[in-house]
Design an enzyme around this catalytic site. Structure first.
Site, short mmCIF file in Angstrom:
data_model
loop_
_atom_site.label_atom_id
_atom_site.label_comp_id
_atom_site.label_asym_id
_atom_site.label_seq_id
_atom_site.Cartn_x
_atom_site.Cartn_y
_atom_site.Cartn_z
N HIS A 196 50.32 81.91 13.20
CA HIS A 196 50.05 80.99 14.30
C HIS A 196 48.56 80.87 14.58
O HIS A 196 47.76 81.73 14.20
CB HIS A 196 50.79 81.43 15.58
CG HIS A 196 50.32 82.75 16.11
ND1 HIS A 196 50.85 83.94 15.67
CD2 HIS A 196 49.39 83.06 17.04
CE1 HIS A 196 50.26 84.94 16.30
NE2 HIS A 196 49.36 84.43 17.14
N HIS A 201 44.98 80.24 25.54
CA HIS A 201 45.68 81.52 25.48
C HIS A 201 44.90 82.62 26.21
O HIS A 201 45.49 83.54 26.77
CB HIS A 201 45.91 81.90 24.03
CG HIS A 201 46.62 83.19 23.81
ND1 HIS A 201 47.76 83.55 24.50
CD2 HIS A 201 46.36 84.23 22.96
CE1 HIS A 201 48.17 84.74 24.09
NE2 HIS A 201 47.33 85.18 23.17
#
Length: 207
Positions: A52, A58
Site C-alpha cells: 500500500h 495518514h
C-alpha cells in the site's frame, strides 16, 4: 518481453495487519445463475492491508488524502537496495554503498522472506536515513515490512520526516526474489476520496 517482478503480497482474510486494523473481507452480493448474469462482490478492508501507499493524511491532519497525491512518484526508475538482517532500523550505513547515481525511488529489502503473519518486531527506517535519501533527490521510499516506523512508535518520526520532505512511501512489499539493482517501478494508488492510504499492485520491470 521485459521481466516483471510482482512485489505485492496476496491480500486475503488472514493477511498480516496492524492490531485494530480492518481485515480483508469479501462478500458475494450476487452469484451467477439462471436468474443473474454475473457474479458481484463487495469488499471491506483497511487500505493498509497488503502492499500500500500511505497518504500524508495518514500522519497529518489537513494533509492531502491519497486521491490528491501526484502519481509520478509511483512510476519510474527505482533502485532496490539489500539491507537484509540490518536490525531494527535501516540506517544510513546500510544504504550508502548504493548511493552513486541514485534514482528518485528507493526500495530496501530487509528480510530473507517477507512475513506472512503479524509480528510486533520488524525493521523500519531511521528518520535520519529518510532525510539523507531526500537530500539526494529521492521522492519515494519503500520496504518489505509493515511500516517505516516501529510498531511501538507513538511519535512516528520517520513518517513525520516523510511529511517534512514531501516523500511518498510504499509499505508491505515482497522483495524476496528481487536482486539488488535498478528497475522501473509501477505502483499506482487508487483514487480513493478522503482515504489515508490505498492498496497498490506494485510491480518492478527490468530496464
Amino acid at each position: 518481453m521485459k521481466k516483471l517482478w510482482d512485489i505485492s503480497p496476496l491480500v486475503h482474510p488472514d493477511a498480516p495487519l496492524f492490531p485494530g486494523d480492518e481485515p480483508y473481507r469479501l462478500q458475494w452480493t450476487a452469484r451467477l445463475s439462471p436468474q443473474c448474469p454475473v457474479n458481484l462482490s463487495a469488499l471491506t478492508m483497511s487500505p493498509h492491508v497488503g502492499a500500500h501507499a500511505d497518504a500524508p493524511l495518514h500522519y497529518a491532519n489537513e494533509a492531502p488524502d491519497i486521491a490528491a497525491v501526484d502519481l509520478d512518484a509511483y512510476l519510474g526508475p527505482c533502485r532496490v537496495i539489500h539491507a537484509i538482517g540490518c536490525g531494527p532500523l535501516i540506517r544510513i550505513e546500510h544504504v550508502e554503498h548504493a548511493a552513486e547515481g541514485l534514482p528518485s525511488r528507493v526500495l530496501v529489502r530487509t528480510c530473507e522472506r517477507a512475513d506472512t503473519v503479524w509480528k510486533d518486531e520488524f525493521t523500519a527506517y531511521a528518520p535520519e536515513t529518510v532525510a539523507w535519501l531526500a537530500a539526494r533527490g529521492v521522492r519515494l521510499i519503500g520496504l518489505d515490512t509493515p511500516s517505516v516506523d516501529p510498531a511501538s512508535s507513538k511519535s512516528l518520526d520517520s513518517h513525520q520526516q516523510l511529511l517534512r520532505a514531501d516523500l511518498r512511501v510504499l509499505e508491505n512489499l515482497v522483495l524476496d526474489e528481487v536482486p539488488a539493482g535498478d528497475y522501473e517501478l509501477l505502483a499506482l494508488p487508487l483514487k480513493l476520496a478522503g482515504a489515508c492510504a490505498s492498496p497498490v499492485r506494485a510491480v518492478l520491470r527490468e530496464l
